[in-house]
Design a protein around this motif. Structure first.
Motif, PDB file in Angstrom:
ATOM      1  N   LEU A   1      25.273  14.561  19.463  1.00 25.49           N
ATOM      2  CA  LEU A   1      25.188  13.229  18.861  1.00 25.49           C
ATOM      3  C   LEU A   1      26.193  12.270  19.495  1.00 25.49           C
ATOM      4  N   LYS A   2      27.367  12.775  19.852  1.00 27.78           N
ATOM      5  CA  LYS A   2      28.359  11.935  20.526  1.00 27.78           C
ATOM      6  C   LYS A   2      27.843  11.474  21.881  1.00 27.78           C
ATOM      7  N   LYS A   3      27.170  12.387  22.588  1.00 32.70           N
ATOM      8  CA  LYS A   3      26.623  12.053  23.903  1.00 32.70           C
ATOM      9  C   LYS A   3      25.557  10.969  23.791  1.00 32.70           C
ATOM     10  N   LYS A   4      24.839  10.959  22.666  1.00 35.59           N
ATOM     11  CA  LYS A   4      23.838   9.930  22.418  1.00 35.59           C
ATOM     12  C   LYS A   4      24.468   8.639  21.902  1.00 35.59           C
TER      13      LYS A   4
ATOM     14  N   ASP B   1      27.601  26.552  17.122  1.00 28.24           N
ATOM     15  CA  ASP B   1      26.376  25.770  16.959  1.00 28.24           C
ATOM     16  C   ASP B   1      26.694  24.385  16.407  1.00 28.24           C
ATOM     17  N   ILE B   2      27.613  24.339  15.439  1.00 26.28           N
ATOM     18  CA  ILE B   2      28.014  23.071  14.825  1.00 26.28           C
ATOM     19  C   ILE B   2      28.679  22.168  15.864  1.00 26.28           C
ATOM     20  N   ALA B   3      29.603  22.735  16.624  1.00 23.20           N
ATOM     21  CA  ALA B   3      30.320  21.951  17.633  1.00 23.20           C
ATOM     22  C   ALA B   3      29.363  21.396  18.684  1.00 23.20           C
ATOM     23  N   GLY B   4      28.409  22.220  19.112  1.00 27.88           N
ATOM     24  CA  GLY B   4      27.437  21.764  20.098  1.00 27.88           C
ATOM     25  C   GLY B   4      26.568  20.632  19.569  1.00 27.88           C
ATOM     26  N   SER B   5      26.208  20.707  18.291  1.00 26.08           N
ATOM     27  CA  SER B   5      25.380  19.665  17.678  1.00 26.08           C
ATOM     28  C   SER B   5      26.140  18.350  17.575  1.00 26.08           C
ATOM     29  N   ILE B   6      27.418  18.431  17.228  1.00 22.59           N
ATOM     30  CA  ILE B   6      28.245  17.215  17.143  1.00 22.59           C
ATOM     31  C   ILE B   6      28.391  16.583  18.527  1.00 22.59           C
TER      32      ILE B   6
ATOM     33  N   PRO C   1      23.482  22.536  24.683  1.00 24.55           N
ATOM     34  CA  PRO C   1      24.426  23.429  25.371  1.00 24.55           C
ATOM     35  C   PRO C   1      25.590  23.835  24.454  1.00 24.55           C
ATOM     36  N   LEU C   2      25.965  25.094  24.546  1.00 23.57           N
ATOM     37  CA  LEU C   2      27.155  25.586  23.854  1.00 23.57           C
ATOM     38  C   LEU C   2      28.199  25.915  24.917  1.00 23.57           C
ATOM     39  N   THR C   3      29.158  26.751  24.594  1.00 23.69           N
ATOM     40  CA  THR C   3      30.147  27.157  25.590  1.00 23.69           C
ATOM     41  C   THR C   3      29.506  28.099  26.603  1.00 23.69           C
TER      42      THR C   3
END
Length: 317
Positions: free
Chosen positions: A169-172, A161-166, A89-91
């Motif tokens: 990983l934080k959610k995991k 895209d970068i922010a969503g990817s980070i 998910p993105l904004t």
């Protein structure tokens, strides 16, 4: 800092990100593409449409984005049954496609950013190399590229895209120290940007990375292998300042000077798309460089010599 000049171990050609003309049996072409789909560099920069440098770059990115939506690679034997295709998910309601490859259920991840004209299916051999080194893989696909919905792409959509990817990983609940960052070509900018956001990351590996956009356009214009419109050549020769606005796009050199994440750079001496001087310039700016590896051949591709070098680096980290 160590600068290593390396000869390729193997003479045979091995393209990880296949070329349609050379690997017709390994790709399929998506013909359902609207050639009018374009990529524009507007974002917050408000570049003028009449700027020839802007128009030139817009055309280059238009071609790369369309190419990424036409060329897909089937799963390689080593990854069959291991690839989990997800939506990040993105904004708003926007999402991007990504691969989460974690067959061993490890808590160590490498986040990989692909190059231009590619999508995440084209770089599976490098994912397999990461798995061999006991890392899981997160490989996001840029907005407007590959299977993602058509969208105008620029540095700011890439930031999303970068922010969503980070966030993914934080959610995991992946610890920053268990994250490695790797980027190829354009992905070098994205990888450097992630290193800014995750300063505790384990390592940063850049493969044939881009510098500022003006730097790369200058490389292309002065490369005889590219057919550059004569009008643009004339304007560039007499008015080189037209590239000045492009200094604000993909400021890899500026960002790399700020990161403290251990840095490794790999580049081929015969890279005609992004010359090796680009990586040398980045190496001089870095305060955390561990090694700059210059290969004799391999061009801009993710070839076997680059894979072998990555394997060596991961084994000693």
């Amino acid at each position: 800092m160590r600068i290593t000049q390396v000869s390729n171990v193997l003479n045979r050609k091995f393209a990880v990100c296949p070329n349609i003309a050379e690997n017709k049996n390994k790709t399929y072409i998506n013909k359902n593409i609207n050639p009018a789909d374009t990529v524009v560099f507007e974002g917050k920069l408000h570049l003028k449409q009449y700027n020839p440098a802007y128009r030139f770059c817009m055309k280059l990115f238009e071609r790369s984005q369309i190419a990424s939506r036409r060329r897909f690679s089937p799963p390689i034997a080593e990854l069959k049954g291991k690839i989990n295709e997800i939506q990040i998910p993105l904004t708003g309601r926007r999402k991007i496609t990504a691969y989460d490859i974690n067959p061993e259920n490890t808590d160590k991840y490498i986040i990989f950013f692909h190059g231009t004209s590619q999508n995440i299916s084209n770089c599976q051999q490098i994912y397999n190399e990461f798995l061999k080194s006991k890392y899981a893989v997160l490989a996001p696909e840029y907005s407007g590229f590959g299977k993602n919905k058509t969208r105008m792409a620029d540095e700011y959509t890439l930031e999303e895209d970068i922010a969503g990817s980070i966030r993914y990983l934080k959610k995991k609940k992946i610890k920053p120290a268990n994250i490695g960052i790797v980027g190829h070509s354009l992905g070098g900018f994205a990888a450097t940007r992630v290193a800014e956001e995750i300063p505790q990351a384990s390592f940063l590996i850049l493969i044939s990375p881009v510098n500022t956009l003006s730097y790369e356009v200058d490389n292309i214009v002065n490369n005889k292998k590219f057919k550059i419109p004569k009008l643009f050549q004339y304007i560039y020769k007499h008015y080189p300042r037209i590239l000045n606005p492009l200094e604000k796009i993909f400021k890899t050199e500026e960002r790399i000077s700020k990161t403290r994440v251990p840095l490794y750079i790999i580049h081929s001496a015969n890279d005609n798309l992004i010359p090796v001087k680009s990586s040398k310039a980045l190496a001089l700016k870095s305060k955390s460089l561990r090694e700059l590896v210059i290969l004799d051949s391999g061009g801009h591709r993710l070839d076997e010599s680059k894979l072998n070098t990555i394997h060596e680096i991961l084994n000693k980290i």
